[in-house]
Design a protein around this motif. Structure first.
Motif, short mmCIF file in Angstrom:
data_model
loop_
_atom_site.label_atom_id
_atom_site.label_comp_id
_atom_site.label_asym_id
_atom_site.label_seq_id
_atom_site.Cartn_x
_atom_site.Cartn_y
_atom_site.Cartn_z
N VAL A 227 0.85 -1.18 0.00
CA VAL A 227 0.00 0.00 0.00
C VAL A 227 0.90 1.24 0.00
O VAL A 227 1.72 1.42 0.90
CB VAL A 227 -0.93 0.01 1.22
N GLU A 228 0.73 2.08 -1.00
CA GLU A 228 1.47 3.32 -1.10
C GLU A 228 0.48 4.48 -1.11
O GLU A 228 -0.61 4.37 -1.67
CB GLU A 228 2.33 3.36 -2.37
N PRO A 229 0.85 5.61 -0.51
CA PRO A 229 -0.06 6.77 -0.55
C PRO A 229 -0.28 7.26 -1.98
O PRO A 229 0.62 7.17 -2.82
CB PRO A 229 0.68 7.83 0.29
N ALA A 230 -1.48 7.73 -2.24
CA ALA A 230 -1.77 8.32 -3.55
C ALA A 230 -0.97 9.61 -3.70
O ALA A 230 -0.83 10.39 -2.74
CB ALA A 230 -3.26 8.61 -3.67
N LEU A 276 -2.23 4.05 6.29
CA LEU A 276 -1.57 2.99 5.53
C LEU A 276 -1.87 1.62 6.14
O LEU A 276 -2.06 0.64 5.41
CB LEU A 276 -0.07 3.24 5.47
N GLY A 279 -5.44 0.86 5.27
CA GLY A 279 -5.50 0.53 3.86
C GLY A 279 -5.00 -0.87 3.57
O GLY A 279 -5.54 -1.57 2.70
N GLU A 344 -9.45 2.72 -1.37
CA GLU A 344 -9.03 3.93 -2.08
C GLU A 344 -9.13 5.16 -1.19
O GLU A 344 -8.29 6.07 -1.26
CB GLU A 344 -9.88 4.12 -3.34
N TYR A 346 -8.71 5.21 2.11
CA TYR A 346 -7.55 5.17 3.01
C TYR A 346 -6.26 5.57 2.28
O TYR A 346 -5.43 6.31 2.81
CB TYR A 346 -7.40 3.77 3.61
N ARG A 347 -6.11 5.08 1.05
CA ARG A 347 -4.91 5.41 0.28
C ARG A 347 -4.86 6.90 -0.03
O ARG A 347 -3.79 7.53 0.02
CB ARG A 347 -4.92 4.60 -1.03
N SER A 348 -5.99 7.49 -0.36
CA SER A 348 -6.04 8.92 -0.65
C SER A 348 -5.76 9.76 0.59
O SER A 348 -5.07 10.79 0.52
CB SER A 348 -7.41 9.28 -1.23
#
Length: 415
Positions: A227-230, A276, A279, A344, A346-348
């Motif tokens: 999981v990587e941040p947007a 993260l 996510g 999405e 959580y990533r955003s």
């Protein structure tokens, strides 16, 4: 005697009149130079000075000075470029909004359709098990065909994740609207430069890359390994630094720098890491559900095909009926609860905190205080983005600075 007196009087009067005329002429001739010498000629002096200045200047420089004397507004070409970008951004807002609504409809319609197909197939498999003859065979074949169709549809839907696609378009719509407001603010303030145009162009392209519109070949990986941040901003930290050059300190001091360092540390350790972590859990759950649905419908299709078989009759009915029921439940949880959308989100959110982290650190790394954003304005913006007042943010930084271990409180109070 009388004649002599009269002639003498006439002679005296003519002499006196002639002398008066000559005197007036002499006075006029004498006074005329005085009047001419008393006239001031400032216009003539300025004309002579302007001519002497033009003689000293290069003709090209003179034309440049004359051309620039009335040019006090922004560059028309730059303004035209900025308005063109504004039109494109407004079009992007409408495109992402429409496509987001469309993909949200996909999720609702496909969820309803697949569940209806699956439950119908399970019902037909059960009826075929208790019936006999030609009707039972027809129901068994129909049930198998419907399960196969549901398996194929589930595989496609779980691959593209319509709920996650809709959330991506919602985020893109919001961010393009934000960029649209920023462009309108820059235009209203004026003093637009080519640097502003290049920066805004970079933001538009970064948003296009972060939230692509097409599916084939450009769709984001819905099941990444990590999981990587947007990321939807440019490499310079999200926005151009607009410093206040009226004072050298530019609103910054040691206390504000320490406060921002503590805030960015809390964002790193608490807010970004927490989203993260969440996510990652949503991603694992979504992977499990995305695999389970097609597997269950596939097993149900195999079971319905063997309904009525003497050797596999019991297990075939169980797989055909129970497998379809479980598949509909899994599908409802995955796409009804919209687990992909939650991932999405959580990533955003993690990307939002990463952007704040880079923005604060980029200002703290700038050694020239006059090149930073205005300190008071920057502190206010950080507080608004975190949902905190200035006093609350300062208190949080003070508690974090004196705490021996990590504090339990998060930096953001919004989400």
């Amino acid at each position: 005697m009388a004649t002599l007196k009269a002639s003498s009087l006439l002679l005296k009067s003519s002499i006196s009149s002639n002398s008066k005329k000559r005197g007036s002429r002499i006075r006029a001739m004498i006074q005329t130079p005085n009047r001419v010498s008393s006239i001031s000629l400032p216009g003539l002096e300025e004309m002579e000075l302007h001519k002497s200045t033009e003689k000293k200047l290069n003709p090209t420089n003179v034309e440049t000075i004359k051309r620039n004397e009335g040019n006090y507004g922004p560059n028309p070409t730059v303004m035209m470029k900025l308005h063109a970008i504004l039109e494109v951004v407004a079009d992007r807002v409408e495109m992402h909004k429409n496509i987001g609504d469309q993909r949200n409809n996909w999720n609702s319609l496909l969820l309803t359709s697949i569940n209806a197909i699956t439950l119908t197939a399970a019902t037909m498999a059960g009826v075929a098990a208790i019936s006999g003859g030609a009707p039972a065979e027809a129901m068994k074949i129909s049930s198998t065909a419907m399960y196969v169709a549901a398996t194929g549809m589930l595989s496609i839907v779980n691959k593209i994740q319509p709920s996650q696609l809709a959330e991506e378009q919602r985020n893109a719509t919001r961010l393009f609207k934000q960029l649209q407001n920023q462009i309108q603010t820059i235009i209203s303030i004026g003093n637009v430069t080519d640097t502003d145009v290049k920066e805004i162009m970079g933001k538009v392209l970064a948003l296009d890359k972060a939230y692509p519109l097409p599916l084939l070949g450009a769709m984001l990986d819905k099941f990444p390994a990590h999981v990587e941040p947007a990321v939807w901003w440019t490499e310079n930290g999200g926005k151009q630094s607009r410093g206040n050059y009226q004072g050298y300190d530019n609103g910054w001091n040691g206390e504000l720098e320490d406060e921002m360092r503590e805030i960015v540390n809390i964002i790193k350790r608490k807010d970004k890491e927490d989203y993260l972590r969440l996510g990652g859990k949503a991603l694992k759950l979504n992977k499990f559900l995305a695999i389970s649905g097609p597997v269950l419908t596939g097993l149900a299709a195999a079971g319905s095909a063997f309904v009525g078989s003497p050797s596999h009759g019991g297990w075939a009915v169980v797989l055909g009926v129970v497998g379809g029921a479980l598949a509909s439940v899994v599908n409802a949880v995955e796409h009804g609860v919209q687990v992909g959308m939650v991932f999405e989100m959580y990533r955003s959110n993690a990307g939002f905190f990463k952007m704040m982290e880079e923005e604060i650190e980029s200002n703290l790394r700038e050694e020239g205080l006059e090149k930073r954003e205005n300190g008071e304005l920057f502190e206010m913006n950080v507080g608004l983005q975190l949902g905190r007042s200035l006093s609350e943010m300062r208190d949080l930084a003070a508690v974090a600075a004196t705490a021996a271990e990590d504090i339990d409180e998060f930096a953001s109070k919004l989400f």
